[in-house]
Write an enzyme that holds these catalytic residues in place. Structure first.
Site, mmCIF file in Angstrom:
data_model
loop_
_atom_site.group_PDB
_atom_site.id
_atom_site.type_symbol
_atom_site.label_atom_id
_atom_site.label_comp_id
_atom_site.label_asym_id
_atom_site.label_seq_id
_atom_site.Cartn_x
_atom_site.Cartn_y
_atom_site.Cartn_z
ATOM 1 N N LEU A 1 44.052 41.097 39.269
ATOM 2 C CA LEU A 1 43.600 40.479 38.032
ATOM 3 C C LEU A 1 44.731 39.599 37.537
ATOM 4 O O LEU A 1 45.890 40.014 37.546
ATOM 5 C CB LEU A 1 43.242 41.529 36.975
ATOM 6 C CG LEU A 1 41.984 42.366 37.230
ATOM 7 C CD1 LEU A 1 41.801 43.387 36.114
ATOM 8 C CD2 LEU A 1 40.748 41.494 37.350
ATOM 9 N N ASP A 2 44.404 38.371 37.109
ATOM 10 C CA ASP A 2 45.423 37.478 36.587
ATOM 11 C C ASP A 2 46.149 38.142 35.419
ATOM 12 O O ASP A 2 45.640 39.079 34.796
ATOM 13 C CB ASP A 2 44.801 36.166 36.107
ATOM 14 C CG ASP A 2 44.189 35.370 37.248
ATOM 15 O OD1 ASP A 2 44.604 35.596 38.403
ATOM 16 O OD2 ASP A 2 43.297 34.546 36.978
ATOM 17 N N MET A 3 47.323 37.608 35.103
ATOM 18 C CA MET A 3 48.140 38.195 34.046
ATOM 19 C C MET A 3 47.360 38.337 32.742
ATOM 20 O O MET A 3 47.470 39.349 32.046
ATOM 21 C CB MET A 3 49.388 37.341 33.827
ATOM 22 C CG MET A 3 50.381 37.949 32.851
ATOM 23 S SD MET A 3 51.948 37.049 32.849
ATOM 24 C CE MET A 3 52.974 38.138 31.852
ATOM 25 N N ASN A 4 46.551 37.337 32.407
ATOM 26 C CA ASN A 4 45.833 37.362 31.127
ATOM 27 C C ASN A 4 44.395 37.840 31.262
ATOM 28 O O ASN A 4 43.606 37.687 30.323
ATOM 29 C CB ASN A 4 45.879 35.983 30.478
ATOM 30 C CG ASN A 4 47.281 35.622 30.030
ATOM 31 O OD1 ASN A 4 47.998 36.461 29.488
ATOM 32 N ND2 ASN A 4 47.695 34.392 30.278
ATOM 33 N N THR A 5 44.031 38.399 32.416
ATOM 34 C CA THR A 5 42.697 38.971 32.599
ATOM 35 C C THR A 5 42.765 40.471 32.366
ATOM 36 O O THR A 5 43.717 41.128 32.759
ATOM 37 C CB THR A 5 42.160 38.666 34.009
ATOM 38 O OG1 THR A 5 42.084 37.248 34.183
ATOM 39 C CG2 THR A 5 40.783 39.258 34.197
#
Length: 312
Positions: A173-177
Site C-alpha cells: 500500500l502506498d505511503m498515504n494509502t
C-alpha cells in the site's frame, strides 16, 4: 479473526471510520463493510467469526489434508518460510558460506530439498517450518510498506504491535494509502496472493474531488492505457456525490503501482483518500486503525485450495 493491540487513532489527518455508525457518518449513504459470518457464494474462503486459542488453531492446521508436507523447493525459499530471513538475505548468506547441509557448505541458492533436517546457519540447526500464519493489519496513512527505509521515513513495522512472528506484507500500500494489508509468515502464500494469474481481487473506497460521469467510470471495465501503461479491468461505482465531492468504490485484480491514483487523476479527479477494504475473501470490517487480527488456519487451507481451482 483475533484482534491484537488495536489503536483507534493516529497523529494528524482524518481518522478512518472503524464502526458501522462511524462509517455511515463518514460516507453518508455508503454500505458499511462487515466481517463475513458465513460462506462466500463464489466458494472463496472467508474469515470465520469468533476467537480461538493458539492450541485449537494449530490443531486445525495439523488435521488439514497435507499438513506438514513440504514439496521439494529451493533452500532459499524454505529458509525464508522458516523465518531465517528474506530470500535475498539467504542468498547473501550462502554467498558468504554461512549455510550448510549435513556439514557441507552450500555454494548455490539453487540447492533443492524437501526438509530442513541437517541444515545449519552459522553452525546452528534451523528450526522446522511452523504452520502458515496470516494476519490482517489496518494500515494507517503516513507509513511505508517496507521493513526499513534508507531515508528514515516511518514504516509499518514501526507501528505493528509487539509479539508478532516475522511477517512479510502481501503486496504493498502506498505511503498515504490506508486499510487492509495482509501479512504472512509464508513467502509462498504471499506470492500466490500476488500472482496476476490467480486474479485475487482488491476492493477500495476512494474519496475524490472533481467532475466525472457514470459512463466514464463504467468504461474502466474494459481497461485503460495511460502513457503506454495498460491497466486491466476496473469495476468502479459512485457511492455518493455531494457537489464535486465523491466517494467511489473500485474493484480490480492487477494492483499495479499507484494504479487507482493514476487512473483517477488521468480522468481529472483529485484523490484525497484511498482505503483498501478487502483483499480476496478477507475484509477490513471493523478492525480499528493499527489493529491486527490473525486469520484462522482453516481459512488459509481453503484459500490455498482455491488457487488450484482458479487455474483449472
Amino acid at each position: 479473526m483475533r484482534a491484537t493491540d488495536p489503536r483507534r487513532s493516529r497523529d494528524g489527518g482524518e481518522p478512518l471510520a472503524t464502526s458501522v455508525r462511524e462509517l455511515r457518518q463518514h460516507i453518508p449513504g455508503g454500505r458499511p463493510v462487515r466481517l463475513p459470518r458465513g460462506g462466500v457464494p463464489t466458494g472463496e474462503p472467508t474469515i470465520p467469526a469468533g476467537r480461538r486459542g493458539r492450541g485449537e488453531r494449530r490443531a486445525a492446521e495439523a488435521r488439514a489434508p497435507g499438513a506438514g508436507a513440504i514439496e521439494p523447493q529451493r533452500i532459499a525459499k524454505l529458509l525464508a518460510r522458516a523465518g531465517v530471513g528474506s530470500r535475498r538475505d539467504i542468498e547473501r548468506m550462502i554467498t558468504e558460506g554461512r549455510i550448510a547441509v549435513h556439514g557441507k557448505v552450500l555454494e548455490s541458492p539453487a540447492f533443492i530439498l524437501s526438509s530442513l533436517d541437517g541444515v545449519t546457519v552459522n553452525g546452528d540447526p534451523v528450526a522446522s517450518i511452523e504452520p502458515t500464519r496470516l494476519f490482517a493489519f489496518n494500515k494507517p496513512a503516513g507509513f511505508l510498506t517496507t521493513a526499513r527505509d534508507p531515508a528514515g521515513r516511518p514504516t509499518i513495522f514501526d507501528v505493528l504491535p509487539p509479539g508478532l512472528p516475522r511477517l512479510v506484507p502481501v503486496g504493498r500500500l502506498d505511503m498515504n494509502t490506508e486499510g487492509l494489508l495482509l501479512m504472512t509468515t509464508d513467502g509462498a502464500l504471499k506470492r500466490q496472493l500476488e500472482l496476476p494469474v490467480n486474479a485475487v481481487s482488491r476492493r477500495y473506497r476512494v474519496r475524490a474531488y472533481g467532475d466525472i460521469s457514470v459512463a466514464t467510470l463504467d468504461a474502466l471495465i474494459d481497461g485503460i492505457t495511460i502513457d503506454g501503461m495498460h491497466y486491466g479491468p476496473i469495476d468502479a461505482d459512485i457511492e455518493i456525490r455531494t457537489g464535486r465531492n465523491l466517494w467511489i468504490s473500485m474493484r480490480l485484480t492487477e494492483g499495479k503501482n499507484r494504479e487507482i491514483r493514476r487512473v483517477l487523476e488521468f480522468l481529472g479527479l483529485q484523490v484525497s483518500r484511498l482505503i483498501r477494504v478487502a483483499y480476496g475473501p478477507f475484509e477490513l470490517g471493523e478492525l480499528p486503525v493499527r489493529g491486527v487480527a490473525e486469520i484462522d488456519s482453516d481459512a488459509i487451507v481453503r484459500l490455498k485450495k482455491s488457487f488450484g481451482k482458479a487455474r483449472d
